[in-house]
Design a protein around this motif. Structure first.
Motif, PDB file in Angstrom:
ATOM      1  N   LYS A 134       0.832  -1.206   0.000  1.00 37.93           N
ATOM      2  CA  LYS A 134       0.000   0.000   0.000  1.00 37.93           C
ATOM      3  C   LYS A 134       0.867   1.258   0.000  1.00 37.93           C
ATOM      4  O   LYS A 134       0.543   2.250  -0.665  1.00 37.93           O
ATOM      5  CB  LYS A 134      -0.921   0.005   1.217  1.00 37.93           C
ATOM      6  N   GLN A 135       1.963   1.214   0.734  1.00 42.90           N
ATOM      7  CA  GLN A 135       2.853   2.375   0.768  1.00 42.90           C
ATOM      8  C   GLN A 135       3.459   2.633  -0.612  1.00 42.90           C
ATOM      9  O   GLN A 135       3.602   3.779  -1.048  1.00 42.90           O
ATOM     10  CB  GLN A 135       3.972   2.168   1.798  1.00 42.90           C
ATOM     11  N   ALA A 136       3.811   1.555  -1.309  1.00 42.79           N
ATOM     12  CA  ALA A 136       4.374   1.694  -2.654  1.00 42.79           C
ATOM     13  C   ALA A 136       3.343   2.284  -3.613  1.00 42.79           C
ATOM     14  O   ALA A 136       3.679   3.099  -4.484  1.00 42.79           O
ATOM     15  CB  ALA A 136       4.868   0.341  -3.160  1.00 42.79           C
ATOM     16  N   TYR A 137       2.077   1.890  -3.447  1.00 45.87           N
ATOM     17  CA  TYR A 137       1.031   2.424  -4.320  1.00 45.87           C
ATOM     18  C   TYR A 137       0.796   3.912  -4.073  1.00 45.87           C
ATOM     19  O   TYR A 137       0.451   4.653  -4.999  1.00 45.87           O
ATOM     20  CB  TYR A 137      -0.265   1.634  -4.150  1.00 45.87           C
ATOM     21  N   LEU A 138       0.961   4.350  -2.826  1.00 44.16           N
ATOM     22  CA  LEU A 138       0.874   5.790  -2.563  1.00 44.16           C
ATOM     23  C   LEU A 138       1.929   6.531  -3.389  1.00 44.16           C
ATOM     24  O   LEU A 138       1.654   7.582  -3.981  1.00 44.16           O
ATOM     25  CB  LEU A 138       1.089   6.074  -1.076  1.00 44.16           C
ATOM     26  N   ALA A 139       3.125   5.972  -3.437  1.00 50.83           N
ATOM     27  CA  ALA A 139       4.209   6.599  -4.198  1.00 50.83           C
ATOM     28  C   ALA A 139       3.923   6.565  -5.697  1.00 50.83           C
ATOM     29  O   ALA A 139       4.236   7.517  -6.424  1.00 50.83           O
ATOM     30  CB  ALA A 139       5.536   5.905  -3.894  1.00 50.83           C
ATOM     31  N   LEU A 140       3.325   5.474  -6.162  1.00 50.23           N
ATOM     32  CA  LEU A 140       2.952   5.394  -7.575  1.00 50.23           C
ATOM     33  C   LEU A 140       1.982   6.517  -7.929  1.00 50.23           C
ATOM     34  O   LEU A 140       2.130   7.175  -8.965  1.00 50.23           O
ATOM     35  CB  LEU A 140       2.316   4.039  -7.881  1.00 50.23           C
ATOM     36  N   GLY A 141       0.987   6.744  -7.069  1.00 47.08           N
ATOM     37  CA  GLY A 141       0.032   7.819  -7.324  1.00 47.08           C
ATOM     38  C   GLY A 141       0.709   9.173  -7.410  1.00 47.08           C
ATOM     39  O   GLY A 141       0.368  10.005  -8.261  1.00 47.08           O
ATOM     40  N   THR A 142       1.681   9.392  -6.531  1.00 49.50           N
ATOM     41  CA  THR A 142       2.421  10.653  -6.567  1.00 49.50           C
ATOM     42  C   THR A 142       3.200  10.787  -7.866  1.00 49.50           C
ATOM     43  O   THR A 142       3.225  11.859  -8.485  1.00 49.50           O
ATOM     44  CB  THR A 142       3.380  10.748  -5.366  1.00 49.50           C
ATOM     45  N   LEU A 143       3.840   9.701  -8.289  1.00 50.52           N
ATOM     46  CA  LEU A 143       4.591   9.724  -9.549  1.00 50.52           C
ATOM     47  C   LEU A 143       3.684  10.078 -10.721  1.00 50.52           C
ATOM     48  O   LEU A 143       4.030  10.926 -11.555  1.00 50.52           O
ATOM     49  CB  LEU A 143       5.249   8.368  -9.795  1.00 50.52           C
ATOM     50  N   LEU A 144       2.515   9.455 -10.794  1.00 46.91           N
ATOM     51  CA  LEU A 144       1.609   9.698 -11.917  1.00 46.91           C
ATOM     52  C   LEU A 144       1.119  11.144 -11.932  1.00 46.91           C
ATOM     53  O   LEU A 144       1.036  11.776 -12.992  1.00 46.91           O
ATOM     54  CB  LEU A 144       0.415   8.742 -11.843  1.00 46.91           C
ATOM     55  N   THR A 145       0.805  11.671 -10.753  1.00 47.49           N
ATOM     56  CA  THR A 145       0.333  13.053 -10.674  1.00 47.49           C
ATOM     57  C   THR A 145       1.453  14.033 -11.011  1.00 47.49           C
ATOM     58  O   THR A 145       1.246  15.015 -11.731  1.00 47.49           O
ATOM     59  CB  THR A 145      -0.230  13.345  -9.276  1.00 47.49           C
ATOM     60  N   ALA A 146       2.645  13.767 -10.484  1.00 48.84           N
ATOM     61  CA  ALA A 146       3.788  14.640 -10.765  1.00 48.84           C
ATOM     62  C   ALA A 146       4.125  14.623 -12.253  1.00 48.84           C
ATOM     63  O   ALA A 146       4.442  15.662 -12.845  1.00 48.84           O
ATOM     64  CB  ALA A 146       4.997  14.204  -9.941  1.00 48.84           C
ATOM     65  N   ALA A 147       4.059  13.450 -12.862  1.00 48.30           N
ATOM     66  CA  ALA A 147       4.346  13.349 -14.292  1.00 48.30           C
ATOM     67  C   ALA A 147       3.355  14.191 -15.093  1.00 48.30           C
ATOM     68  O   ALA A 147       3.744  14.942 -15.993  1.00 48.30           O
ATOM     69  CB  ALA A 147       4.294  11.892 -14.737  1.00 48.30           C
ATOM     70  N   ALA A 148       2.079  14.084 -14.752  1.00 50.20           N
ATOM     71  CA  ALA A 148       1.065  14.878 -15.453  1.00 50.20           C
ATOM     72  C   ALA A 148       1.334  16.368 -15.280  1.00 50.20           C
ATOM     73  O   ALA A 148       1.231  17.149 -16.229  1.00 50.20           O
ATOM     74  CB  ALA A 148      -0.326  14.521 -14.932  1.00 50.20           C
ATOM     75  N   ALA A 149       1.693  16.760 -14.069  1.00 55.66           N
ATOM     76  CA  ALA A 149       1.966  18.173 -13.791  1.00 55.66           C
ATOM     77  C   ALA A 149       3.140  18.694 -14.610  1.00 55.66           C
ATOM     78  O   ALA A 149       3.190  19.872 -14.970  1.00 55.66           O
ATOM     79  CB  ALA A 149       2.243  18.370 -12.302  1.00 55.66           C
ATOM     80  N   GLU A 150       4.080  17.795 -14.920  1.00 53.72           N
ATOM     81  CA  GLU A 150       5.274  18.183 -15.669  1.00 53.72           C
ATOM     82  C   GLU A 150       5.116  17.977 -17.176  1.00 53.72           C
ATOM     83  O   GLU A 150       6.053  18.228 -17.939  1.00 53.72           O
ATOM     84  CB  GLU A 150       6.476  17.364 -15.177  1.00 53.72           C
ATOM     85  N   GLY A 151       3.949  17.496 -17.614  1.00 55.36           N
ATOM     86  CA  GLY A 151       3.748  17.243 -19.035  1.00 55.36           C
ATOM     87  C   GLY A 151       4.488  16.014 -19.525  1.00 55.36           C
ATOM     88  O   GLY A 151       4.863  15.917 -20.700  1.00 55.36           O
ATOM     89  N   ILE A 152       4.684  15.060 -18.623  1.00 57.01           N
ATOM     90  CA  ILE A 152       5.374  13.808 -18.946  1.00 57.01           C
ATOM     91  C   ILE A 152       4.359  12.676 -18.893  1.00 57.01           C
ATOM     92  O   ILE A 152       3.522  12.615 -17.992  1.00 57.01           O
ATOM     93  CB  ILE A 152       6.521  13.553 -17.953  1.00 57.01           C
ATOM     94  N   ASP A 153       4.435  11.786 -19.853  1.00 54.44           N
ATOM     95  CA  ASP A 153       3.480  10.685 -19.916  1.00 54.44           C
ATOM     96  C   ASP A 153       3.918   9.512 -19.050  1.00 54.44           C
ATOM     97  O   ASP A 153       5.112   9.329 -18.770  1.00 54.44           O
ATOM     98  CB  ASP A 153       3.310  10.219 -21.361  1.00 54.44           C
ATOM     99  N   ALA A 154       2.931   8.722 -18.659  1.00 55.01           N
ATOM    100  CA  ALA A 154       3.211   7.559 -17.822  1.00 55.01           C
ATOM    101  C   ALA A 154       2.153   6.494 -18.049  1.00 55.01           C
ATOM    102  O   ALA A 154       1.050   6.783 -18.523  1.00 55.01           O
ATOM    103  CB  ALA A 154       3.238   7.953 -16.345  1.00 55.01           C
ATOM    104  N   CYS A 155       2.508   5.278 -17.694  1.00 54.76           N
ATOM    105  CA  CYS A 155       1.555   4.175 -17.766  1.00 54.76           C
ATOM    106  C   CYS A 155       1.801   3.239 -16.589  1.00 54.76           C
ATOM    107  O   CYS A 155       2.828   2.555 -16.553  1.00 54.76           O
ATOM    108  CB  CYS A 155       1.696   3.402 -19.076  1.00 54.76           C
TER     109      CYS A 155
END
Length: 210
Positions: A134-155
């Motif tokens: 669960k802790q790792a998934y919290l970090a995944l969510g942060t990565l996805l949001t940060a990527a969007a904020a920076e105009g970087i794509d993710a999957c």
């Protein structure tokens, strides 16, 4: 400049990355820094983030991911691996880090450390695996949001053989186990999913105020 809602509308789980487009070192640093700042229970962060760039390793990981092209075509592959042997030493390392960072006496953290150790010691193997994941998934969510904020794509990707990932990356000897992965980079023009409208539940159905 787009606001956060517009950026989250813009993002999607990219199906085809442009292999010719790579993140700059500065872009990668911002994403990893944002992920490091992710929320975590107690702040313990019982996981590690691996940035896989080696082409040969990524080819092997692609084979362990049902041949999904994002594994090799994205700029980087991010692997979130939980601590597989969670114990009191992880708490000690964390409290020592707090003491050093905040310039306080470690003894002043004894109560907090005791609470964390109580949590760790109450977890059986399955419970520890679930909690650290669960802790790792919290970090995944942060990565996805940060990527969007920076105009970087993710999957984000869950379709892979975790045991094979652990073997290929030598994680067992490091006391780690793969939880989830994410490919980061830039969408290819021919990825038609970028033109599809985002489908989510209506806000009235999604949110209930009690």
């Amino acid at each position: 400049m787009m606001d956060i809602i517009q950026k989250l509308e813009w993002r999607y789980a990219v199906k085809k990355f442009d292999p010719a487009k790579k993140l700059t070192a500065a872009q990668l640093d911002r994403l990893t820094t944002a992920t490091r700042l992710s929320a975590s229970s107690y702040g313990l962060q019982p996981y590690k983030v691996l940035i896989v760039e080696n082409p040969a390793i990524r080819e092997r990981l692609r084979a362990a991911s049902w041949n999904q092209p994002q594994i090799t075509d994205a700029s980087q592959l991010v692997v979130f691996a939980r601590v597989s042997d969670l114990n009191e030493s992880h708490v000690d390392d964390y409290t020592n880090n707090i003491a050093a960072t905040r310039n306080i006496n470690p003894e002043d953290l004894a109560g907090f450390a005791g609470v964390m150790k109580g949590t760790v010691n109450r977890l059986d193997a399955a419970g520890a695996a679930a909690w650290t994941s669960k802790q790792a998934y919290l970090a995944l969510g942060t990565l996805l949001t940060a990527a969007a904020a920076e105009g970087i794509d993710a999957c984000p990707i869950e379709g892979f053989d975790a045991a094979q990932y652990d073997e290929i990356l030598g994680l067992k000897d490091k006391g780690l186990a793969t939880v989830v992965i994410a490919a980061i980079g830039f969408r290819a023009e021919e990825d038609t999913m970028q033109y599809a409208k985002k489908v989510r539940k209506p806000i009235a159905e999604f949110v209930e105020v009690i």
